[in-house]
Scaffold this motif. Structure first.
Motif, PDB file in Angstrom:
ATOM      1  N   THR A 175       0.837  -1.205   0.000  1.00  0.00           N
ATOM      2  CA  THR A 175       0.000   0.000   0.000  1.00  0.00           C
ATOM      3  C   THR A 175       0.868   1.250   0.000  1.00  0.00           C
ATOM      4  OG1 THR A 175      -1.785  -1.130   1.185  1.00  0.00           O
ATOM      5  CG2 THR A 175      -1.776   1.269   1.260  1.00  0.00           C
ATOM      6  N   PHE A 176       1.906   1.238   0.827  1.00  0.00           N
ATOM      7  CA  PHE A 176       2.831   2.378   0.851  1.00  0.00           C
ATOM      8  C   PHE A 176       3.409   2.636  -0.535  1.00  0.00           C
ATOM      9  CE2 PHE A 176       7.241   3.837   1.010  1.00  0.00           C
ATOM     10  CZ  PHE A 176       7.115   5.027   1.709  1.00  0.00           C
ATOM     11  N   ALA A 177       3.803   1.568  -1.219  1.00  0.00           N
ATOM     12  CA  ALA A 177       4.454   1.711  -2.521  1.00  0.00           C
ATOM     13  C   ALA A 177       3.527   2.370  -3.536  1.00  0.00           C
ATOM     14  CB  ALA A 177       4.917   0.349  -3.030  1.00  0.00           C
ATOM     15  N   TRP A 178       2.270   1.889  -3.649  1.00  0.00           N
ATOM     16  CA  TRP A 178       1.415   2.456  -4.692  1.00  0.00           C
ATOM     17  C   TRP A 178       0.922   3.855  -4.328  1.00  0.00           C
ATOM     18  CZ3 TRP A 178      -3.541   4.031  -3.974  1.00  0.00           C
ATOM     19  CH2 TRP A 178      -4.361   3.394  -3.050  1.00  0.00           C
ATOM     20  N   VAL A 179       0.674   4.116  -3.043  1.00  0.00           N
ATOM     21  CA  VAL A 179       0.280   5.469  -2.644  1.00  0.00           C
ATOM     22  C   VAL A 179       1.437   6.432  -2.898  1.00  0.00           C
ATOM     23  CG1 VAL A 179      -0.361   6.956  -0.706  1.00  0.00           C
ATOM     24  CG2 VAL A 179      -1.430   4.709  -0.948  1.00  0.00           C
ATOM     25  N   PHE A 180       2.651   5.997  -2.569  1.00  0.00           N
ATOM     26  CA  PHE A 180       3.828   6.856  -2.767  1.00  0.00           C
ATOM     27  C   PHE A 180       4.052   7.143  -4.246  1.00  0.00           C
ATOM     28  CE2 PHE A 180       8.353   7.481  -3.519  1.00  0.00           C
ATOM     29  CZ  PHE A 180       8.652   8.497  -2.630  1.00  0.00           C
ATOM     30  N   VAL A 181       4.059   6.102  -5.074  1.00  0.00           N
ATOM     31  CA  VAL A 181       4.323   6.291  -6.509  1.00  0.00           C
ATOM     32  C   VAL A 181       3.247   7.163  -7.135  1.00  0.00           C
ATOM     33  CG1 VAL A 181       4.432   5.125  -8.736  1.00  0.00           C
ATOM     34  CG2 VAL A 181       5.642   4.160  -6.778  1.00  0.00           C
ATOM     35  N   LEU A 182       1.990   6.860  -6.846  1.00  0.00           N
ATOM     36  CA  LEU A 182       0.895   7.644  -7.418  1.00  0.00           C
ATOM     37  C   LEU A 182       0.916   9.068  -6.890  1.00  0.00           C
ATOM     38  CD1 LEU A 182      -1.432   7.277  -9.379  1.00  0.00           C
ATOM     39  CD2 LEU A 182      -2.868   6.498  -7.466  1.00  0.00           C
ATOM     40  N   GLY A 183       1.228   9.229  -5.613  1.00  0.00           N
ATOM     41  CA  GLY A 183       1.283  10.564  -5.035  1.00  0.00           C
ATOM     42  C   GLY A 183       2.408  11.399  -5.605  1.00  0.00           C
ATOM     43  N   VAL A 184       3.567  10.799  -5.815  1.00  0.00           N
ATOM     44  CA  VAL A 184       4.715  11.530  -6.362  1.00  0.00           C
ATOM     45  C   VAL A 184       4.451  11.942  -7.805  1.00  0.00           C
ATOM     46  CG1 VAL A 184       7.105  11.274  -7.120  1.00  0.00           C
ATOM     47  CG2 VAL A 184       6.461  10.571  -4.817  1.00  0.00           C
ATOM     48  N   ILE A 185       3.919  11.024  -8.611  1.00  0.00           N
ATOM     49  CA  ILE A 185       3.617  11.372 -10.009  1.00  0.00           C
ATOM     50  C   ILE A 185       2.587  12.495 -10.076  1.00  0.00           C
ATOM     51  CG2 ILE A 185       2.627  10.532 -12.180  1.00  0.00           C
ATOM     52  CD1 ILE A 185       3.738   7.775 -11.492  1.00  0.00           C
ATOM     53  N   THR A 186       1.534  12.362  -9.276  1.00  0.00           N
ATOM     54  CA  THR A 186       0.486  13.384  -9.254  1.00  0.00           C
ATOM     55  C   THR A 186       1.053  14.727  -8.806  1.00  0.00           C
ATOM     56  OG1 THR A 186      -1.214  11.723  -8.774  1.00  0.00           O
ATOM     57  CG2 THR A 186      -1.749  14.014  -8.270  1.00  0.00           C
ATOM     58  N   SER A 187       1.863  14.724  -7.751  1.00  0.00           N
ATOM     59  CA  SER A 187       2.449  15.972  -7.242  1.00  0.00           C
ATOM     60  C   SER A 187       3.356  16.619  -8.284  1.00  0.00           C
ATOM     61  CB  SER A 187       3.227  15.694  -5.953  1.00  0.00           C
ATOM     62  OG  SER A 187       2.376  15.245  -4.924  1.00  0.00           O
ATOM     63  N   ALA A 188       4.154  15.797  -8.975  1.00  0.00           N
ATOM     64  CA  ALA A 188       5.055  16.344  -9.988  1.00  0.00           C
ATOM     65  C   ALA A 188       4.273  17.000 -11.119  1.00  0.00           C
ATOM     66  CB  ALA A 188       5.957  15.241 -10.534  1.00  0.00           C
ATOM     67  N   LEU A 189       3.237  16.334 -11.587  1.00  0.00           N
ATOM     68  CA  LEU A 189       2.431  16.888 -12.680  1.00  0.00           C
ATOM     69  C   LEU A 189       1.708  18.163 -12.249  1.00  0.00           C
ATOM     70  CD1 LEU A 189       1.029  13.550 -14.126  1.00  0.00           C
ATOM     71  CD2 LEU A 189       2.553  15.137 -15.303  1.00  0.00           C
ATOM     72  N   LEU A 190       1.212  18.175 -11.014  1.00  0.00           N
ATOM     73  CA  LEU A 190       0.545  19.384 -10.528  1.00  0.00           C
ATOM     74  C   LEU A 190       1.543  20.520 -10.332  1.00  0.00           C
ATOM     75  CD1 LEU A 190      -2.012  17.870  -7.979  1.00  0.00           C
ATOM     76  CD2 LEU A 190      -2.476  18.805 -10.255  1.00  0.00           C
ATOM     77  N   GLY A 191       2.788  20.180  -9.981  1.00  0.00           N
ATOM     78  CA  GLY A 191       3.813  21.206  -9.879  1.00  0.00           C
ATOM     79  C   GLY A 191       4.102  21.846 -11.227  1.00  0.00           C
ATOM     80  N   ILE A 192       4.163  21.018 -12.267  1.00  0.00           N
ATOM     81  CA  ILE A 192       4.371  21.538 -13.624  1.00  0.00           C
ATOM     82  C   ILE A 192       3.202  22.435 -14.016  1.00  0.00           C
ATOM     83  CG2 ILE A 192       4.569  20.894 -16.055  1.00  0.00           C
ATOM     84  CD1 ILE A 192       5.911  18.274 -15.050  1.00  0.00           C
ATOM     85  N   ALA A 193       1.984  21.988 -13.703  1.00  0.00           N
ATOM     86  CA  ALA A 193       0.797  22.777 -14.043  1.00  0.00           C
ATOM     87  C   ALA A 193       0.765  24.097 -13.277  1.00  0.00           C
ATOM     88  CB  ALA A 193      -0.467  21.968 -13.744  1.00  0.00           C
ATOM     89  N   LEU A 194       1.100  24.054 -11.978  1.00  0.00           N
ATOM     90  CA  LEU A 194       1.035  25.260 -11.143  1.00  0.00           C
ATOM     91  C   LEU A 194       2.119  26.262 -11.506  1.00  0.00           C
ATOM     92  CD1 LEU A 194      -0.592  26.436  -8.776  1.00  0.00           C
ATOM     93  CD2 LEU A 194       1.062  25.385  -7.219  1.00  0.00           C
ATOM     94  N   SER A 195       3.168  25.820 -12.189  1.00  0.00           N
ATOM     95  CA  SER A 195       4.248  26.736 -12.562  1.00  0.00           C
ATOM     96  C   SER A 195       3.786  27.821 -13.522  1.00  0.00           C
ATOM     97  CB  SER A 195       5.405  25.957 -13.195  1.00  0.00           C
ATOM     98  OG  SER A 195       5.040  25.429 -14.470  1.00  0.00           O
ATOM     99  N   ALA A 196       2.625  27.605 -14.161  1.00  0.00           N
ATOM    100  CA  ALA A 196       2.100  28.611 -15.083  1.00  0.00           C
ATOM    101  C   ALA A 196       1.426  29.769 -14.354  1.00  0.00           C
ATOM    102  CB  ALA A 196       1.094  27.960 -16.038  1.00  0.00           C
ATOM    103  N   LEU A 197       1.157  29.598 -13.040  1.00  0.00           N
ATOM    104  CA  LEU A 197       0.409  30.622 -12.304  1.00  0.00           C
ATOM    105  C   LEU A 197       1.228  31.861 -11.973  1.00  0.00           C
ATOM    106  CD1 LEU A 197      -2.318  31.313 -11.023  1.00  0.00           C
ATOM    107  CD2 LEU A 197      -1.561  30.136  -8.946  1.00  0.00           C
ATOM    108  N   PRO A 198       2.453  31.760 -11.435  1.00  0.00           N
ATOM    109  CA  PRO A 198       3.222  32.976 -11.114  1.00  0.00           C
ATOM    110  C   PRO A 198       3.540  33.770 -12.375  1.00  0.00           C
ATOM    111  CG  PRO A 198       4.164  31.044 -10.029  1.00  0.00           C
ATOM    112  CD  PRO A 198       3.166  30.539 -11.015  1.00  0.00           C
ATOM    113  N   ARG A 199       3.458  35.079 -12.270  1.00  0.00           N
ATOM    114  CA  ARG A 199       3.741  35.939 -13.410  1.00  0.00           C
ATOM    115  C   ARG A 199       5.232  36.138 -13.611  1.00  0.00           C
ATOM    116  NH1 ARG A 199       0.320  35.826 -16.970  1.00  0.00           N
ATOM    117  NH2 ARG A 199       1.117  37.785 -17.825  1.00  0.00           N
TER     118      ARG A 199
END
Length: 285
Positions: A163-187
């Motif tokens: 459970t730790f492994a799949w939550v960690f992997v899915l959480g890291v991928i999701t966080s990385a993609l959201l970080g890329i998406a959020l980078s468009a917000l700052p001017r």
């Protein structure tokens, strides 16, 4: 050989290298850059460990935390460990990449990369690979300190670590993609930290990282349930807390199926938003 001729030769070499080799090279470059930035290391890599240590020292005198009058008690450090692991994924992925990419947009790094044979795919794989490497190192450091210094007992069941492994992997991928998406917000790169950090700080307070989630008002729990950090923290609590603590969750169960669905939904959102908003050059440039 002239500099122009050398540059063209290097460009042809990059162009003909397999994507995996180029991405691996970018991962190495990104990891080295990450650990050379002391403020990034402090506020993303070491921050969850520092907060876990502070919480343990500040609140351990209040006694163990229990799920009920007759329930098994666990230390304050053991209770907060899952939340800090989840926060580490969020900080390594969302905060780190959102600020880093916004800075690279602002200082012209992306513009220069756009003039090279480096593809956006290789660039993103390098960023995501860096998040995986630093995220794994961060989680390992947290667990080692938890056992050696804070005397926390870790799970012994293989199912818990799966459970730790799949939550960690899915959480890291999701966080990385959201970080890329959020980078468009700052001017601008200069405003990136001021824009990104408060958003993530609020999420950490309402998602069961710094405050006991069951003690939050229901309306705040409902708001937190919209965002991925709550589900990452819940998944980690399912791994590291005794089974009776599931009764303190919003629906009285660990609900790992909902954890997986929520993270997959946010993963897709991250992919779509990143695809729509990412440019080598800022739109206002």
């Amino acid at each position: 050989m002239s500099a122009t001729t050398t540059s063209r030769a290097d460009a042809r070499a990059i162009t003909h290298r397999p994507l995996g080799a180029v991405a691996a090279s970018r991962v190495g470059y990104e990891v080295k850059s990450y650990f050379r930035s002391l403020d990034t290391v402090f506020f993303t890599f070491l921050f969850p460990l520092i907060m876990l240590s502070i919480f343990s020292a500040a609140f351990s005198s209040s006694g163990d935390i229990t799920a009920g009058p007759d329930g098994e008690g666990i230390s304050v450090a053991a209770y907060y460990l899952p939340g800090m692991l989840a926060a580490g994924m969020l900080l390594s992925g969302v905060q780190n990449l959102a600020v880093d990419i916004a800075m690279e947009k602002s200082d012209g790094t992306l513009k220069r990369l756009g003039g090279t044979p480096l593809s956006p795919t290789a660039y993103f794989l390098g960023k995501m690979g860096q998040v995986f490497v630093t995220g794994i190192a961060q989680a390992a450091l947290l667990l080692v300190v938890a056992v050696v210094v804070l005397d926390i007992s870790l799970p012994t069941e293989a199912s818990s670590w799966l459970t730790f492994a799949w939550v960690f992997v899915l959480g890291v991928i999701t966080s990385a993609l959201l970080g890329i998406a959020l980078s468009a917000l700052p001017r601008s790169g200069r405003s990136a930290t001021a824009v990104v950090v408060p958003i993530l700080l609020i999420l950490q307070f309402i998602s069961g990282v710094y405050l006991q989630f069951y003690a939050l008002p229901e309306w705040m729990q409902n708001i937190a349930s919209i965002f991925p950090l709550k589900w990452m923290a819940q998944g980690m609590r399912a791994v590291f807390l005794p089974e009776e603590f599931a009764a303190l969750e919003q629906n009285g169960v660990w609900d790992l199926g909902a954890v997986g669905i929520a993270l997959l939904v946010w993963l897709v959102i991250g992919v779509v938003v990143s695809r729509i908003t990412f440019r080598w050059i800022r739109r206002d440039a």
